[in-house]
Motif scaffolding. Structure first.
Motif, PDB file in Angstrom:
ATOM      1  N   LYS A  17      59.901  -2.791  10.449  1.00 33.28           N
ATOM      2  CA  LYS A  17      59.443  -2.944  11.919  1.00 33.28           C
ATOM      3  C   LYS A  17      57.976  -2.357  11.939  1.00 33.28           C
ATOM      4  O   LYS A  17      57.370  -2.890  12.607  1.00 33.28           O
ATOM      5  CB  LYS A  17      60.473  -2.342  12.847  1.00 33.28           C
ATOM      6  N   LYS A  18      57.668  -1.179  11.479  1.00 32.23           N
ATOM      7  CA  LYS A  18      56.311  -0.623  11.660  1.00 32.23           C
ATOM      8  C   LYS A  18      55.123  -1.361  10.829  1.00 32.23           C
ATOM      9  O   LYS A  18      54.252  -0.988  11.249  1.00 32.23           O
ATOM     10  CB  LYS A  18      56.548   0.956  11.347  1.00 32.23           C
ATOM     11  N   ASN A  19      55.826  -2.314  10.089  1.00 26.20           N
ATOM     12  CA  ASN A  19      54.536  -2.949   9.294  1.00 26.20           C
ATOM     13  C   ASN A  19      54.475  -4.403   9.814  1.00 26.20           C
ATOM     14  O   ASN A  19      53.941  -5.423   9.105  1.00 26.20           O
ATOM     15  CB  ASN A  19      54.943  -2.920   8.007  1.00 26.20           C
ATOM     16  N   ILE A  20      55.115  -4.812  10.971  1.00 28.53           N
ATOM     17  CA  ILE A  20      54.824  -6.024  11.699  1.00 28.53           C
ATOM     18  C   ILE A  20      53.459  -6.582  11.730  1.00 28.53           C
ATOM     19  O   ILE A  20      52.730  -5.570  12.095  1.00 28.53           O
ATOM     20  CB  ILE A  20      55.728  -6.298  12.997  1.00 28.53           C
ATOM     21  N   GLY A  21      53.074  -7.730  11.247  1.00 28.70           N
ATOM     22  CA  GLY A  21      51.624  -7.952  11.485  1.00 28.70           C
ATOM     23  C   GLY A  21      50.935  -7.648  10.233  1.00 28.70           C
ATOM     24  O   GLY A  21      49.681  -8.134  10.148  1.00 28.70           O
ATOM     25  N   ARG A  22      51.540  -6.957   9.197  1.00 28.98           N
ATOM     26  CA  ARG A  22      50.540  -6.870   8.074  1.00 28.98           C
ATOM     27  C   ARG A  22      51.218  -7.905   6.932  1.00 28.98           C
ATOM     28  O   ARG A  22      52.204  -8.310   6.955  1.00 28.98           O
ATOM     29  CB  ARG A  22      51.048  -5.388   7.508  1.00 28.98           C
ATOM     30  N   GLU A  23      50.411  -8.156   6.014  1.00 25.09           N
ATOM     31  CA  GLU A  23      50.657  -8.768   4.551  1.00 25.09           C
ATOM     32  C   GLU A  23      51.542  -8.233   3.741  1.00 25.09           C
ATOM     33  O   GLU A  23      51.417  -6.992   3.724  1.00 25.09           O
ATOM     34  CB  GLU A  23      49.360  -9.279   3.997  1.00 25.09           C
ATOM     35  N   LEU A  24      52.637  -8.555   3.413  1.00 27.34           N
ATOM     36  CA  LEU A  24      53.832  -8.151   2.536  1.00 27.34           C
ATOM     37  C   LEU A  24      53.564  -9.040   1.275  1.00 27.34           C
ATOM     38  O   LEU A  24      53.435 -10.346   0.864  1.00 27.34           O
ATOM     39  CB  LEU A  24      54.959  -8.182   2.966  1.00 27.34           C
ATOM     40  N   ASP A  25      53.871  -8.252  -0.015  1.00 29.63           N
ATOM     41  CA  ASP A  25      54.270  -8.918  -1.121  1.00 29.63           C
ATOM     42  C   ASP A  25      55.538  -8.805  -1.424  1.00 29.63           C
ATOM     43  O   ASP A  25      56.120  -7.553  -1.527  1.00 29.63           O
ATOM     44  CB  ASP A  25      53.268  -8.385  -2.450  1.00 29.63           C
ATOM     45  N   VAL A  26      56.375  -9.671  -1.558  1.00 32.66           N
ATOM     46  CA  VAL A  26      57.853  -9.785  -1.577  1.00 32.66           C
ATOM     47  C   VAL A  26      58.331 -10.262  -2.934  1.00 32.66           C
ATOM     48  O   VAL A  26      57.917 -11.572  -3.391  1.00 32.66           O
ATOM     49  CB  VAL A  26      58.615 -10.203  -0.389  1.00 32.66           C
ATOM     50  N   LEU A  27      59.335  -9.534  -3.712  1.00 35.43           N
ATOM     51  CA  LEU A  27      59.733  -9.991  -4.949  1.00 35.43           C
ATOM     52  C   LEU A  27      61.167 -10.214  -4.791  1.00 35.43           C
ATOM     53  O   LEU A  27      61.961  -9.397  -4.111  1.00 35.43           O
ATOM     54  CB  LEU A  27      59.378  -9.054  -6.155  1.00 35.43           C
ATOM     55  N   LEU A  28      61.682 -11.567  -4.671  1.00 36.48           N
ATOM     56  CA  LEU A  28      63.112 -11.597  -4.373  1.00 36.48           C
ATOM     57  C   LEU A  28      63.925 -11.394  -5.839  1.00 36.48           C
ATOM     58  O   LEU A  28      63.353 -11.387  -6.966  1.00 36.48           O
ATOM     59  CB  LEU A  28      63.221 -13.358  -4.101  1.00 36.48           C
ATOM     60  N   LYS A  29      65.237 -11.463  -5.473  1.00 32.87           N
ATOM     61  CA  LYS A  29      65.983 -11.238  -6.840  1.00 32.87           C
ATOM     62  C   LYS A  29      65.959 -12.305  -7.726  1.00 32.87           C
ATOM     63  O   LYS A  29      66.329 -11.896  -8.953  1.00 32.87           O
ATOM     64  CB  LYS A  29      67.522 -11.035  -6.310  1.00 32.87           C
ATOM     65  N   ASP A  30      65.752 -13.421  -7.353  1.00 33.50           N
ATOM     66  CA  ASP A  30      65.407 -14.537  -8.658  1.00 33.50           C
ATOM     67  C   ASP A  30      64.017 -14.465  -9.164  1.00 33.50           C
ATOM     68  O   ASP A  30      63.627 -15.287  -9.882  1.00 33.50           O
ATOM     69  CB  ASP A  30      65.814 -15.883  -7.967  1.00 33.50           C
ATOM     70  N   ASP A  31      63.378 -13.413  -9.013  1.00 41.97           N
ATOM     71  CA  ASP A  31      61.976 -13.319  -9.339  1.00 41.97           C
ATOM     72  C   ASP A  31      60.953 -13.733  -8.908  1.00 41.97           C
ATOM     73  O   ASP A  31      59.910 -14.065  -9.368  1.00 41.97           O
ATOM     74  CB  ASP A  31      61.780 -13.260 -11.074  1.00 41.97           C
ATOM     75  N   THR A  32      61.119 -14.762  -7.807  1.00 40.18           N
ATOM     76  CA  THR A  32      60.229 -15.449  -6.975  1.00 40.18           C
ATOM     77  C   THR A  32      59.310 -14.607  -6.345  1.00 40.18           C
ATOM     78  O   THR A  32      59.852 -13.607  -5.546  1.00 40.18           O
ATOM     79  CB  THR A  32      60.767 -16.341  -6.081  1.00 40.18           C
ATOM     80  N   LYS A  33      57.992 -14.644  -6.313  1.00 39.97           N
ATOM     81  CA  LYS A  33      57.257 -13.888  -5.587  1.00 39.97           C
ATOM     82  C   LYS A  33      56.644 -14.698  -4.269  1.00 39.97           C
ATOM     83  O   LYS A  33      56.364 -15.880  -4.381  1.00 39.97           O
ATOM     84  CB  LYS A  33      55.962 -13.391  -6.438  1.00 39.97           C
ATOM     85  N   ILE A  34      56.652 -13.972  -3.149  1.00 43.31           N
ATOM     86  CA  ILE A  34      56.269 -14.551  -1.879  1.00 43.31           C
ATOM     87  C   ILE A  34      55.213 -13.628  -1.202  1.00 43.31           C
ATOM     88  O   ILE A  34      55.454 -12.178  -1.091  1.00 43.31           O
ATOM     89  CB  ILE A  34      57.375 -14.976  -1.059  1.00 43.31           C
ATOM     90  N   GLU A  35      54.170 -14.175  -0.720  1.00 46.10           N
ATOM     91  CA  GLU A  35      53.256 -13.337   0.049  1.00 46.10           C
ATOM     92  C   GLU A  35      53.145 -13.916   1.459  1.00 46.10           C
ATOM     93  O   GLU A  35      52.797 -15.009   1.513  1.00 46.10           O
ATOM     94  CB  GLU A  35      51.877 -13.121  -0.576  1.00 46.10           C
ATOM     95  N   GLY A  36      53.256 -13.050   2.321  1.00 47.07           N
ATOM     96  CA  GLY A  36      52.963 -13.687   3.858  1.00 47.07           C
ATOM     97  C   GLY A  36      53.030 -12.621   4.818  1.00 47.07           C
ATOM     98  O   GLY A  36      53.118 -11.329   4.445  1.00 47.07           O
ATOM     99  N   GLU A  37      52.593 -12.959   5.988  1.00 50.75           N
ATOM    100  CA  GLU A  37      52.538 -11.835   7.024  1.00 50.75           C
ATOM    101  C   GLU A  37      53.833 -11.608   7.751  1.00 50.75           C
ATOM    102  O   GLU A  37      54.477 -12.561   8.140  1.00 50.75           O
ATOM    103  CB  GLU A  37      51.507 -12.340   8.140  1.00 50.75           C
ATOM    104  N   LEU A  38      54.299 -10.459   7.839  1.00 52.37           N
ATOM    105  CA  LEU A  38      55.554 -10.142   8.556  1.00 52.37           C
ATOM    106  C   LEU A  38      55.443 -10.465  10.042  1.00 52.37           C
ATOM    107  O   LEU A  38      54.836  -9.836  10.699  1.00 52.37           O
ATOM    108  CB  LEU A  38      55.719  -8.527   8.187  1.00 52.37           C
ATOM    109  N   LEU A  39      56.114 -11.340  10.500  1.00 57.29           N
ATOM    110  CA  LEU A  39      56.191 -11.680  11.893  1.00 57.29           C
ATOM    111  C   LEU A  39      57.257 -10.856  12.460  1.00 57.29           C
ATOM    112  O   LEU A  39      57.097 -10.656  13.633  1.00 57.29           O
ATOM    113  CB  LEU A  39      56.541 -13.288  11.795  1.00 57.29           C
TER     114      LEU A  39
END
Length: 155
Positions: A87-109
């Protein structure tokens, strides 16, 4: 009461008074090196770390058990692991690694009880003809699918 339980009790007492702060991690090594990592809704100041340290250290007897204590704020290298941190990082870009090792980058909405929503922005090839088109889409990710999420550092 064992050593870890006493540390947790003192830390929880401190955090009950300072509701703007929350615990990220408590580590106690075999050599009694205690590391406390805190985060806060408006960040963590040096004074916050000192206050937490004093709440623990001044209520422990070093004659009974010798230990070292380090209290620090969660840095950018620490993964996000609680709804409150997201919640404190809403509006920031995140690098997310999923459990299936897929990488996603996006803005936390958006942050909900069981999932987060990222805005993904990327280019993909046109379906007809040459060139690429800009794509903006929202992707919901349940916490159960997240292996690791970090705030993206951009220069």
């Amino acid at each position: 009461m064992d050593f870890r339980s006493r540390i947790e009790e003192l830390l929880n007492g401190f955090l009950a008074e300072r509701t703007d702060l929350f615990l990220i991690d408590l580590k106690i090594s075999a050599g009694d090196d205690v590391t406390v990592i805190l985060d806060g809704d408006q960040g963590v100041s040096l004074q916050d770390c000192l206050d937490a340290s004093r709440a623990i250290e001044f209520n422990m007897d070093r004659e009974e058990r010798d230990f070292s204590l380090q209290v620090m704020s969660a840095g950018l290298s620490e993964p996000l692991n609680s709804e409150r941190q997201f919640k404190k990082n809403i509006g920031r870009e995140l690098d997310v690694l999923l459990k299936d090792d897929t990488k996603i980058e996006g803005e936390l909405l958006k942050v909900e009880e069981d999932k987060i929503t990222l805005v993904l922005r990327y280019r993909k090839p046109k379906e007809i003809g040459k060139g690429k088109v800009d794509v903006v889409e929202e992707k919901e990710i349940p916490y159960t699918e997240i292996k690791k999420a970090l705030v993206a550092i951009k220069f």
